[in-house]
Structure formats: structure tokens, C-alpha cells
Design a protein around this motif. Structure first.
Motif, PDB file in Angstrom:
ATOM      1  N   VAL A  48       0.826  -0.903   0.029  1.00 31.18           N
ATOM      2  CA  VAL A  48      -0.447   0.183   0.016  1.00 31.18           C
ATOM      3  C   VAL A  48       0.497   1.363  -0.130  1.00 31.18           C
ATOM      4  N   ALA A  49       1.929   1.395   0.899  1.00 29.09           N
ATOM      5  CA  ALA A  49       2.536   1.993   1.183  1.00 29.09           C
ATOM      6  C   ALA A  49       3.844   2.483   1.887  1.00 29.09           C
ATOM      7  N   ALA A  50       4.993   3.147   1.761  1.00 30.98           N
ATOM      8  CA  ALA A  50       6.077   2.670   2.561  1.00 30.98           C
ATOM      9  C   ALA A  50       6.483   4.707   3.255  1.00 30.98           C
ATOM     10  N   ILE A  51       7.099   4.176   4.317  1.00 33.01           N
ATOM     11  CA  ILE A  51       7.826   5.813   4.274  1.00 33.01           C
ATOM     12  C   ILE A  51       9.381   5.851   5.179  1.00 33.01           C
ATOM     13  N   SER A  52      10.355   6.338   5.146  1.00 33.20           N
ATOM     14  CA  SER A  52      11.424   6.247   4.903  1.00 33.20           C
ATOM     15  C   SER A  52      11.450   7.015   6.642  1.00 33.20           C
ATOM     16  N   TRP A  53      13.378   6.512   7.217  1.00 34.45           N
ATOM     17  CA  TRP A  53      12.601   6.420   8.709  1.00 34.45           C
ATOM     18  C   TRP A  53      12.706   8.067   9.244  1.00 34.45           C
ATOM     19  N   ASN A  54      12.809   8.910   8.009  1.00 33.06           N
ATOM     20  CA  ASN A  54      12.869   9.922   8.735  1.00 33.06           C
ATOM     21  C   ASN A  54      10.822  10.810   7.908  1.00 33.06           C
ATOM     22  N   GLY A  55      10.442   9.775   7.491  1.00 31.45           N
ATOM     23  CA  GLY A  55       9.442  10.802   6.869  1.00 31.45           C
ATOM     24  C   GLY A  55       9.536  11.899   5.911  1.00 31.45           C
ATOM     25  N   GLY A  56      10.802  11.814   5.531  1.00 37.60           N
ATOM     26  CA  GLY A  56      11.128  12.545   4.247  1.00 37.60           C
ATOM     27  C   GLY A  56      10.804  11.876   3.186  1.00 37.60           C
ATOM     28  N   SER A  57      10.325  10.701   2.663  1.00 42.78           N
ATOM     29  CA  SER A  57      10.136  10.073   1.399  1.00 42.78           C
ATOM     30  C   SER A  57       8.799   9.108   2.105  1.00 42.78           C
ATOM     31  N   THR A  58       7.819   9.075   0.536  1.00 44.96           N
ATOM     32  CA  THR A  58       6.864   8.069   0.937  1.00 44.96           C
ATOM     33  C   THR A  58       6.122   7.919  -0.592  1.00 44.96           C
ATOM     34  N   VAL A  59       5.898   6.741  -0.314  1.00 44.10           N
ATOM     35  CA  VAL A  59       5.704   5.359  -1.355  1.00 44.10           C
ATOM     36  C   VAL A  59       4.304   5.150  -1.525  1.00 44.10           C
ATOM     37  N   TYR A  60       3.803   5.277  -3.106  1.00 42.47           N
ATOM     38  CA  TYR A  60       2.704   4.732  -2.712  1.00 42.47           C
ATOM     39  C   TYR A  60       1.607   4.178  -3.673  1.00 42.47           C
ATOM     40  N   ARG A  67      -4.767   8.996  -2.323  1.00 39.06           N
ATOM     41  CA  ARG A  67      -6.793   8.905  -1.670  1.00 39.06           C
ATOM     42  C   ARG A  67      -5.352   8.775   0.189  1.00 39.06           C
ATOM     43  N   PHE A  68      -4.330   8.337  -0.348  1.00 38.62           N
ATOM     44  CA  PHE A  68      -3.668   7.329   1.446  1.00 38.62           C
ATOM     45  C   PHE A  68      -2.823   8.504   1.274  1.00 38.62           C
ATOM     46  N   THR A  69      -2.828   8.820   2.437  1.00 40.77           N
ATOM     47  CA  THR A  69      -1.479   9.469   3.074  1.00 40.77           C
ATOM     48  C   THR A  69      -0.846   9.181   4.312  1.00 40.77           C
ATOM     49  N   PHE A  70       0.292   9.036   4.405  1.00 37.06           N
ATOM     50  CA  PHE A  70       1.464   7.671   5.282  1.00 37.06           C
ATOM     51  C   PHE A  70       1.974   8.629   6.197  1.00 37.06           C
ATOM     52  N   SER A  71       1.951   8.977   7.223  1.00 34.54           N
ATOM     53  CA  SER A  71       2.841  10.262   7.854  1.00 34.54           C
ATOM     54  C   SER A  71       3.774   8.893   9.327  1.00 34.54           C
ATOM     55  N   ARG A  72       4.283  10.011   9.515  1.00 36.63           N
ATOM     56  CA  ARG A  72       5.063   9.279  11.536  1.00 36.63           C
ATOM     57  C   ARG A  72       5.635  10.157  12.159  1.00 36.63           C
ATOM     58  N   ASP A  73       5.683  10.250  14.010  1.00 32.24           N
ATOM     59  CA  ASP A  73       5.988  10.649  14.214  1.00 32.24           C
ATOM     60  C   ASP A  73       6.440   9.755  15.447  1.00 32.24           C
ATOM     61  N   ASN A  74       8.175   9.675  15.191  1.00 26.07           N
ATOM     62  CA  ASN A  74       9.237   9.088  15.620  1.00 26.07           C
ATOM     63  C   ASN A  74       9.060   9.168  17.867  1.00 26.07           C
ATOM     64  N   ALA A  75       8.777  10.625  17.779  1.00 25.13           N
ATOM     65  CA  ALA A  75       8.128  10.731  18.838  1.00 25.13           C
ATOM     66  C   ALA A  75       7.554   9.976  19.729  1.00 25.13           C
ATOM     67  N   THR A 102      13.688   1.370   2.229  1.00 20.40           N
ATOM     68  CA  THR A 102      12.259   1.893   1.432  1.00 20.40           C
ATOM     69  C   THR A 102      11.536  -0.079   0.744  1.00 20.40           C
ATOM     70  N   SER A 103      11.449  -0.449   0.739  1.00 16.15           N
ATOM     71  CA  SER A 103      10.098  -1.723  -0.722  1.00 16.15           C
ATOM     72  C   SER A 103       8.744  -1.608  -0.776  1.00 16.15           C
ATOM     73  N   ARG A 104       8.624  -2.124  -1.609  1.00 17.88           N
ATOM     74  CA  ARG A 104       7.176  -2.389  -2.382  1.00 17.88           C
ATOM     75  C   ARG A 104       6.981  -4.241  -1.873  1.00 17.88           C
ATOM     76  N   TYR A 105       8.371  -4.833  -1.692  1.00 16.75           N
ATOM     77  CA  TYR A 105       7.696  -6.320  -1.186  1.00 16.75           C
ATOM     78  C   TYR A 105       7.630  -6.766  -0.175  1.00 16.75           C
ATOM     79  N   ARG A 106       6.815  -7.928   0.704  1.00 11.82           N
ATOM     80  CA  ARG A 106       6.726  -8.189   1.536  1.00 11.82           C
ATOM     81  C   ARG A 106       8.163  -9.129   2.131  1.00 11.82           C
ATOM     82  N   SER A 107       9.454  -9.061   1.229  1.00  8.05           N
ATOM     83  CA  SER A 107      10.545  -9.422   1.744  1.00  8.05           C
ATOM     84  C   SER A 107      11.462  -8.349   2.138  1.00  8.05           C
TER      85      SER A 107
END
Length: 122
Positions: A48-60, A67-75, A102-107
Motif C-alpha cells: 500500500v505505502a512506505a515511508i522512510s525513517w525520517n518521513g522525508g520520503s513516501t511511496v504509494y 487518496r491515502f497519506t502515510f506519516s510518522r511521529d518518531n517521538a 523502503t520496499s514495495r515487497y513483503r520480503s
């Protein structure tokens, strides 16, 4: 070791919105890429989506882009998937996952949550 717990699933009408959360345990959460996958009955689990460790990069996935937005709050050791304009075909169990890149694959992911059900009625 990272433990993941999803929440926020439920039943919603087509066109509605839901926000999924995934809470992680472990002090190294902020170093992981996070992903969301989903699995509908009788189908393979899909990206569905992925986000980098700092939230700077997202892939959908194309099916959810715009339609979907992926975000993170490391705190808070938490990631969020805001899902708008939901469609019946979005119905699935949604899983969050943690991995090194960041990967689109389950593995590409080492840790998985138990999943949360999202049902979109027409």
C-alpha cells in the motif's frame, strides 16, 4: 526487536475516511522504514505505502495514490495511514511492517503487526 500494533480499522461507507495507526515498541523505531500492506479475502497481501525513517520520503501503490497519506511521529513511535475517498475495493486487513529500507515487497520487511480490518460498504 520491534513489536507493532495496528488500530483504527472499522466499517465505513464508500467515500468516507479512516485513519489507521501503528504503534511500535523498541528504541530503534526511528531507524526503520515503515510500510503498510493489505490483504483482501482470497488475494495475496499487497503493498500500500512506505515511508522512510525520517518521513522525508513516501511511496504509494497506484491504487491509493492521491487518496491515502502515510506519516510518522518518531517521538511517539507511531505511524499513521490517513485513508480518504475510500472504495469498496479498499476492503482488506491492513498490516504495518518495519524494515531496513523502503520496499514495495513483503520480503523487505522484518517485523509485522497482527493487522486491522477495514471494511468499506457500497
Amino acid at each position: 526487536q520491534v513489536q507493532l500494533v495496528e488500530s483504527g480499522g472499522g466499517l465505513v461507507q464508500a467515500g468516507g475516511s479512516l485513519r489507521l495507526s501503528c504503534a511500535a515498541s523498541g528504541r530503534t523505531f526511528s531507524s526503520y522504514t515503515m510500510g503498510w500492506f493489505r490483504q483482501a479475502p482470497g488475494k495475496e497481501r499487497e503493498f500500500v505505502a512506505a515511508i522512510s525513517w525520517n518521513g522525508g520520503s513516501t511511496v504509494y501503490a497506484d491504487s491509493v495514490k492521491g487518496r491515502f497519506t502515510f506519516s510518522r511521529d518518531n517521538a511517539k513511535n507511531t505511524v499513521y495511514l490517513q485513508m480518504n475517498s475510500l472504495k469498496p475495493e479498499d476492503t482488506a486487513v491492513y498490516y504495518c511492517a518495519a524494515g531496513p529500507t523502503t520496499s514495495r515487497y513483503r520480503s523487505g520487511y522484518d517485523y509485522w503487526g497482527q493487522g486491522t480490518q477495514v471494511t468499506v460498504s457500497s
